[in-house]
Design a protein around this motif. Structure first.
Motif, PDB file in Angstrom:
ATOM      1  N   MET A   1     -85.916  -7.591 -63.232  1.00  0.00           N
ATOM      2  CA  MET A   1     -86.930  -7.701 -64.355  1.00  0.00           C
ATOM      3  C   MET A   1     -86.217  -7.808 -65.924  1.00  0.00           C
ATOM      4  N   GLN A   2     -84.368  -8.112 -65.425  1.00  0.00           N
ATOM      5  CA  GLN A   2     -83.879  -8.837 -66.738  1.00  0.00           C
ATOM      6  C   GLN A   2     -83.725 -10.338 -66.987  1.00  0.00           C
ATOM      7  N   SER A   3     -84.553 -10.364 -65.841  1.00  0.00           N
ATOM      8  CA  SER A   3     -84.709 -12.637 -65.863  1.00  0.00           C
ATOM      9  C   SER A   3     -86.620 -12.281 -67.031  1.00  0.00           C
ATOM     10  N   GLY A   4     -86.726 -11.419 -67.046  1.00  0.00           N
ATOM     11  CA  GLY A   4     -88.096 -11.589 -67.114  1.00  0.00           C
ATOM     12  C   GLY A   4     -89.326 -11.768 -66.500  1.00  0.00           C
ATOM     13  N   ASN A   5     -89.277 -11.568 -65.014  1.00  0.00           N
ATOM     14  CA  ASN A   5     -90.201 -12.214 -63.991  1.00  0.00           C
ATOM     15  C   ASN A   5     -90.465 -10.719 -63.579  1.00  0.00           C
ATOM     16  N   LEU A   6     -91.727  -9.717 -64.392  1.00  0.00           N
ATOM     17  CA  LEU A   6     -91.703  -8.771 -64.180  1.00  0.00           C
ATOM     18  C   LEU A   6     -92.610  -7.763 -62.798  1.00  0.00           C
ATOM     19  N   THR A   7     -93.161  -9.217 -62.408  1.00  0.00           N
ATOM     20  CA  THR A   7     -94.226  -8.963 -61.314  1.00  0.00           C
ATOM     21  C   THR A   7     -92.878  -9.083 -60.067  1.00  0.00           C
ATOM     22  N   GLN A   8     -92.538  -9.669 -60.352  1.00  0.00           N
ATOM     23  CA  GLN A   8     -91.442 -10.041 -59.281  1.00  0.00           C
ATOM     24  C   GLN A   8     -90.348  -8.493 -58.860  1.00  0.00           C
ATOM     25  N   ALA A   9     -89.839  -7.882 -60.130  1.00  0.00           N
ATOM     26  CA  ALA A   9     -90.042  -6.826 -59.983  1.00  0.00           C
ATOM     27  C   ALA A   9     -90.238  -5.712 -60.201  1.00  0.00           C
ATOM     28  N   TRP A  10     -91.657  -5.930 -60.343  1.00  0.00           N
ATOM     29  CA  TRP A  10     -92.302  -4.615 -60.074  1.00  0.00           C
ATOM     30  C   TRP A  10     -92.339  -4.533 -58.188  1.00  0.00           C
ATOM     31  N   HIS A  11     -93.047  -6.286 -57.469  1.00  0.00           N
ATOM     32  CA  HIS A  11     -92.470  -5.961 -56.302  1.00  0.00           C
ATOM     33  C   HIS A  11     -91.183  -5.200 -54.654  1.00  0.00           C
ATOM     34  N   HIS A  12     -89.801  -6.161 -55.501  1.00  0.00           N
ATOM     35  CA  HIS A  12     -88.791  -5.056 -54.871  1.00  0.00           C
ATOM     36  C   HIS A  12     -88.734  -4.296 -55.262  1.00  0.00           C
ATOM     37  N   LEU A  13     -89.782  -2.872 -56.500  1.00  0.00           N
ATOM     38  CA  LEU A  13     -89.586  -1.696 -56.835  1.00  0.00           C
ATOM     39  C   LEU A  13     -90.518  -0.707 -55.181  1.00  0.00           C
ATOM     40  N   GLU A  14     -92.384  -1.428 -55.493  1.00  0.00           N
ATOM     41  CA  GLU A  14     -92.475  -0.989 -54.491  1.00  0.00           C
ATOM     42  C   GLU A  14     -91.317  -1.423 -52.742  1.00  0.00           C
ATOM     43  N   ARG A  15     -90.721  -2.506 -52.708  1.00  0.00           N
ATOM     44  CA  ARG A  15     -90.131  -2.592 -50.766  1.00  0.00           C
ATOM     45  C   ARG A  15     -89.346  -1.581 -51.345  1.00  0.00           C
ATOM     46  N   SER A  16     -88.198  -1.116 -52.193  1.00  0.00           N
ATOM     47  CA  SER A  16     -87.374  -0.144 -51.793  1.00  0.00           C
ATOM     48  C   SER A  16     -87.934   1.320 -52.155  1.00  0.00           C
ATOM     49  N   HIS A  17     -89.132   1.337 -52.553  1.00  0.00           N
ATOM     50  CA  HIS A  17     -89.638   2.356 -52.374  1.00  0.00           C
ATOM     51  C   HIS A  17     -90.438   2.982 -51.126  1.00  0.00           C
ATOM     52  N   ILE A  18     -90.701   1.774 -49.930  1.00  0.00           N
ATOM     53  CA  ILE A  18     -91.163   1.796 -48.604  1.00  0.00           C
ATOM     54  C   ILE A  18     -90.247   2.246 -48.165  1.00  0.00           C
ATOM     55  N   LEU A  19     -89.399   1.765 -47.889  1.00  0.00           N
ATOM     56  CA  LEU A  19     -88.200   2.169 -47.326  1.00  0.00           C
ATOM     57  C   LEU A  19     -86.975   3.181 -47.396  1.00  0.00           C
ATOM     58  N   GLY A  20     -87.566   3.379 -48.746  1.00  0.00           N
ATOM     59  CA  GLY A  20     -86.764   4.564 -49.049  1.00  0.00           C
ATOM     60  C   GLY A  20     -87.192   5.745 -49.147  1.00  0.00           C
ATOM     61  N   GLN A  21     -88.360   5.612 -49.217  1.00  0.00           N
ATOM     62  CA  GLN A  21     -89.919   6.915 -48.643  1.00  0.00           C
ATOM     63  C   GLN A  21     -88.918   8.126 -48.051  1.00  0.00           C
ATOM     64  N   SER A  22     -88.922   8.048 -47.090  1.00  0.00           N
ATOM     65  CA  SER A  22     -88.395   9.124 -45.713  1.00  0.00           C
ATOM     66  C   SER A  22     -86.816   9.131 -46.075  1.00  0.00           C
ATOM     67  N   TYR A  23     -85.660   8.991 -47.024  1.00  0.00           N
ATOM     68  CA  TYR A  23     -84.542   9.510 -47.983  1.00  0.00           C
ATOM     69  C   TYR A  23     -84.806  10.434 -49.161  1.00  0.00           C
ATOM     70  N   PRO A  24     -84.533  11.360 -49.321  1.00  0.00           N
ATOM     71  CA  PRO A  24     -84.964  12.561 -50.620  1.00  0.00           C
ATOM     72  C   PRO A  24     -84.118  11.248 -51.675  1.00  0.00           C
ATOM     73  N   LEU A  25     -82.654  11.039 -51.726  1.00  0.00           N
ATOM     74  CA  LEU A  25     -82.351  10.690 -53.249  1.00  0.00           C
ATOM     75  C   LEU A  25     -82.676   9.183 -53.137  1.00  0.00           C
ATOM     76  N   GLU A  26     -82.861   8.343 -52.025  1.00  0.00           N
ATOM     77  CA  GLU A  26     -83.332   6.906 -52.608  1.00  0.00           C
ATOM     78  C   GLU A  26     -84.944   6.763 -53.009  1.00  0.00           C
ATOM     79  N   HIS A  27     -85.885   7.939 -52.410  1.00  0.00           N
ATOM     80  CA  HIS A  27     -86.697   8.057 -52.803  1.00  0.00           C
ATOM     81  C   HIS A  27     -86.930   8.511 -54.195  1.00  0.00           C
ATOM     82  N   THR A  28     -86.002   9.085 -54.732  1.00  0.00           N
ATOM     83  CA  THR A  28     -86.033   9.925 -55.839  1.00  0.00           C
ATOM     84  C   THR A  28     -85.992   8.555 -56.781  1.00  0.00           C
ATOM     85  N   TYR A  29     -84.876   8.247 -56.310  1.00  0.00           N
ATOM     86  CA  TYR A  29     -84.325   6.810 -57.232  1.00  0.00           C
ATOM     87  C   TYR A  29     -85.080   6.021 -57.675  1.00  0.00           C
ATOM     88  N   THR A  30     -85.223   5.072 -56.731  1.00  0.00           N
ATOM     89  CA  THR A  30     -87.045   4.275 -56.878  1.00  0.00           C
ATOM     90  C   THR A  30     -87.677   4.869 -57.727  1.00  0.00           C
TER      91      THR A  30
END
Length: 99
Positions: free
Chosen positions: A1-30
């Motif tokens: 996101m800092q480099s301005g590539n918002l599409t890639q930044a959002w893609h990484h957030l979505e993948r972070s959500h998929i990986l972390g959604q079964s873990y309360p802290l990680e899920h909430t942080y995403t």
């Protein structure tokens, strides 16, 4: 996101959500990061969607009642199961017995 590539930044957030959604802290942080993303983009729909998800997402993880594969953005229903990307299935299978 800092480099301005918002599409890639959002893609990484979505993948972070998929990986972390079964873990309360990680899920909430995403969802917190998604809320910050929405605020920076001045995206009212995303901000409201993430506030809702922040209120319920963590405890859904705690009771293991999450929709597997859901990308976590306000563009998808919060309880909709989605197809898991193959590369993430491989990562999760290393740490879990079932998917």
């Amino acid at each position: 996101m800092q480099s301005g590539n918002l599409t890639q930044a959002w893609h990484h957030l979505e993948r972070s959500h998929i990986l972390g959604q079964s873990y309360p802290l990680e899920h909430t942080y995403t969802h917190w990061l998604m809320l910050k993303f929405g605020l920076r983009q001045r995206n009212t729909k995303e901000v409201l969607g993430q506030v809702l998800r922040l209120l319920v997402g963590g405890w859904k993880s705690f009771i293991d009642h999450v929709p597997i594969g859901n990308t976590g953005g306000s563009n998808v229903p919060p309880l909709k199961r989605m197809e898991m990307p193959e590369d993430l299935i491989k990562i999760l299978k290393k740490y879990r017995k079932t998917l």
